[in-house]
Design a protein around this motif. Sequence first.
Motif, PDB file in Angstrom:
ATOM      1  N   ALA A 159       0.870  -1.172   0.000  1.00 21.48           N
ATOM      2  CA  ALA A 159       0.000   0.000   0.000  1.00 21.48           C
ATOM      3  C   ALA A 159       0.907   1.221   0.000  1.00 21.48           C
ATOM      4  N   TYR A 161       0.917   5.169   1.332  1.00 18.34           N
ATOM      5  CA  TYR A 161       0.257   6.222   2.104  1.00 18.34           C
ATOM      6  C   TYR A 161       0.853   7.566   1.703  1.00 18.34           C
ATOM      7  N   VAL A 170      -4.315   1.053  -2.079  1.00 21.79           N
ATOM      8  CA  VAL A 170      -4.188  -0.330  -1.615  1.00 21.79           C
ATOM      9  C   VAL A 170      -4.120  -1.373  -2.726  1.00 21.79           C
ATOM     10  N   LEU A 205      -2.549  -0.810   7.905  1.00 19.90           N
ATOM     11  CA  LEU A 205      -3.030   0.444   7.322  1.00 19.90           C
ATOM     12  C   LEU A 205      -3.668   1.368   8.350  1.00 19.90           C
ATOM     13  N   VAL A 213      -9.404   5.590   1.127  1.00 17.79           N
ATOM     14  CA  VAL A 213      -8.849   4.273   0.827  1.00 17.79           C
ATOM     15  C   VAL A 213      -9.148   4.025  -0.645  1.00 17.79           C
ATOM     16  N   VAL A 225      -9.938   4.738   6.951  1.00 18.42           N
ATOM     17  CA  VAL A 225      -9.272   3.458   6.736  1.00 18.42           C
ATOM     18  C   VAL A 225      -9.704   2.394   7.737  1.00 18.42           C
TER      19      VAL A 225
END
Length: 240
Positions: A159, A161, A170, A205, A213, A225
């Motif tokens: 993933a 961020y 994701v 996450l 997300v 999330v």
Amino acid sequence: MKLAPALHRIGNDIVAVYLIDTPEGVTIIDAGLAGHWSELLAELTTMGRTLSDVKGLILTHGDSDHLGFAERLRRDHGVPVYIHPGDADRAKGGAKPATSKQTMRPAAVLTFAAYTLRKGGLRTTHLTEVLEARDGETLDLPGDPQIIGLPGHSEGSIAIYVPVVDAVFVGDGLTTRHVLTGQDGPQPAPFTDEPDRAIASLRALVATGATWVLPGHGAPWNGGVEAAVVAVETAARNAR
């Protein structure tokens, strides 16, 4: 399509690609299908950008419906492509492990297949060179994307961020639209190598606290999330 300031999407709920727009340039997350190239150029124009503003492409994993225009962008425009080393071979054309039998609904499968064909899914060019994106790294790209290991869908699934857009990308770590059944809402993704491991990985996450997300398949989720992870965990339990 502009989702929020500095956050854009091309494609649709069947296959999606994301762009992060900052003063330093553009970072792309995943490369969809080969036919998304024209949408990429159009979206960059809408943003007042060109291909020269794209500083990097990060792949959440190495499946073909996420590779689309990646090699073209790298080969013809010098854009570096990042992927976890656990999926580098897959992105270069290596075999994908067999997965368990999938639940399917004919209409949804036909919709996915037709869209994939229309967008050049049979014209995927595998990568020849990649750079590594490892768990815990912050890449030197616009938005300072942080890499979070998300093994399960594939060994090298990640993933990404990006705090500046309050989003976690994701890939196929989860889906909000199951391409084989058409079911909407946060749930486990199909074609997952290790389903239980994929669900367990999602807990990593939660610490981001991200509002958005953003999966490779399905509608963008802006309900937070933690709520998304809980929904996927619940869906997985109910499916057993």
